[in-house]
Design an enzyme around this catalytic site. Structure first.
Site, PDB file in Angstrom:
ATOM      1  N   ARG A   7       0.833  -1.196   0.000  1.00 31.27           N
ATOM      2  CA  ARG A   7       0.000   0.000   0.000  1.00 31.27           C
ATOM      3  C   ARG A   7       0.870   1.249   0.000  1.00 31.27           C
ATOM      4  NH1 ARG A   7      -2.198  -2.811   4.598  1.00 31.27           N
ATOM      5  NH2 ARG A   7      -1.179  -1.214   5.800  1.00 31.27           N
ATOM      6  N   ARG A  63       2.318   5.136 -16.454  1.00 29.80           N
ATOM      7  CA  ARG A  63       2.414   4.898 -17.902  1.00 29.80           C
ATOM      8  C   ARG A  63       3.496   5.804 -18.487  1.00 29.80           C
ATOM      9  NH1 ARG A  63       0.448   0.157 -17.934  1.00 29.80           N
ATOM     10  NH2 ARG A  63      -1.806  -0.086 -18.129  1.00 29.80           N
ATOM     11  N   CYS A  74      -7.984   2.805 -12.040  1.00 25.43           N
ATOM     12  CA  CYS A  74      -8.239   3.970 -11.192  1.00 25.43           C
ATOM     13  C   CYS A  74      -9.677   3.905 -10.687  1.00 25.43           C
ATOM     14  CB  CYS A  74      -8.056   5.262 -11.970  1.00 25.43           C
ATOM     15  SG  CYS A  74      -6.373   5.588 -12.498  1.00 25.43           S
ATOM     16  N   GLU A  77     -12.230   7.242  -4.268  1.00 27.69           N
ATOM     17  CA  GLU A  77     -12.440   6.921  -2.853  1.00 27.69           C
ATOM     18  C   GLU A  77     -13.864   7.290  -2.444  1.00 27.69           C
ATOM     19  OE1 GLU A  77     -10.577   5.764  -0.150  1.00 27.69           O
ATOM     20  OE2 GLU A  77      -8.961   5.212  -1.511  1.00 27.69           O
ATOM     21  N   ARG A  89      -4.146   7.058  -3.374  1.00 29.11           N
ATOM     22  CA  ARG A  89      -3.675   5.812  -2.769  1.00 29.11           C
ATOM     23  C   ARG A  89      -3.356   4.833  -3.889  1.00 29.11           C
ATOM     24  NH1 ARG A  89      -7.587   7.962   0.525  1.00 29.11           N
ATOM     25  NH2 ARG A  89      -7.299   7.799   2.770  1.00 29.11           N
ATOM     26  N   TYR A 107       3.888   5.998   2.794  1.00 31.60           N
ATOM     27  CA  TYR A 107       2.941   7.106   2.946  1.00 31.60           C
ATOM     28  C   TYR A 107       3.743   8.400   2.948  1.00 31.60           C
ATOM     29  CZ  TYR A 107      -0.485   3.574   3.919  1.00 31.60           C
ATOM     30  OH  TYR A 107      -1.322   2.491   3.799  1.00 31.60           O
ATOM     31  N   ARG A 115      -1.522   6.365   8.359  1.00 29.62           N
ATOM     32  CA  ARG A 115      -1.017   5.141   8.972  1.00 29.62           C
ATOM     33  C   ARG A 115       0.254   5.428   9.740  1.00 29.62           C
ATOM     34  NH1 ARG A 115      -3.192   0.109   7.754  1.00 29.62           N
ATOM     35  NH2 ARG A 115      -1.992  -0.335   9.622  1.00 29.62           N
TER      36      ARG A 115
END
Length: 127
Positions: A7, A63, A74, A77, A89, A107, A115
């Site tokens: 992640r 890309r 894609c 959220e 994210r 992150y 996080r």
């Protein structure tokens, strides 16, 4: 080899295509470096962005880095009140010899607040 998920997230200063592309490229490269992944080990990547980011698709950034043979997706959220704004994210699926406990999630910037348990605390400067 095992398939692992990594992640990552980055918060943008503003909704601007150049800012988005640069931030996603940095995040992607940091994820690869932190986990010693090469492009041949990548299986797929899912990107999400908060609803306040409308300037472009995060997948375009990788890309532009020449990643043409990895499936990318894609999505938006959920629009949750109080969520961190202007955030992209990613979820990278890759083959690696690393154990789950050795995976390093990344992150960047303001997204570190998402996080704190996964973001290393920076060393204090020597006095």
């Amino acid at each position: 080899m095992a398939v692992r998920a990594v992640r990552g997230a980055v918060q943008l200063d503003r909704d601007d295509k150049t800012v988005l592309l640069d931030a996603v490229k940095e995040l992607f490269n940091e994820v690869l470096e932190a986990n010693e992944l090469d492009r041949d080990s990548l299986i797929s990547i899912i990107f999400t962005s908060t609803p306040d980011l409308r300037c472009g698709f995060p997948a375009v950034a990788v890309r532009e880095l020449g990643l043409a043979d990895v499936p990318l997706m894609c999505a938006q959220e959920l629009d949750i009140q109080g969520a961190l704004p202007r955030t992209v994210r990613l979820l990278v699926h890759a083959e690696t010899g690393r154990a789950k406990s050795e995976i390093r999630h990344v992150y960047l910037g303001g997204a570190a607040a998402l996080r704190r348990d996964l973001v290393p605390i920076p060393a204090r400067a020597a006095a």
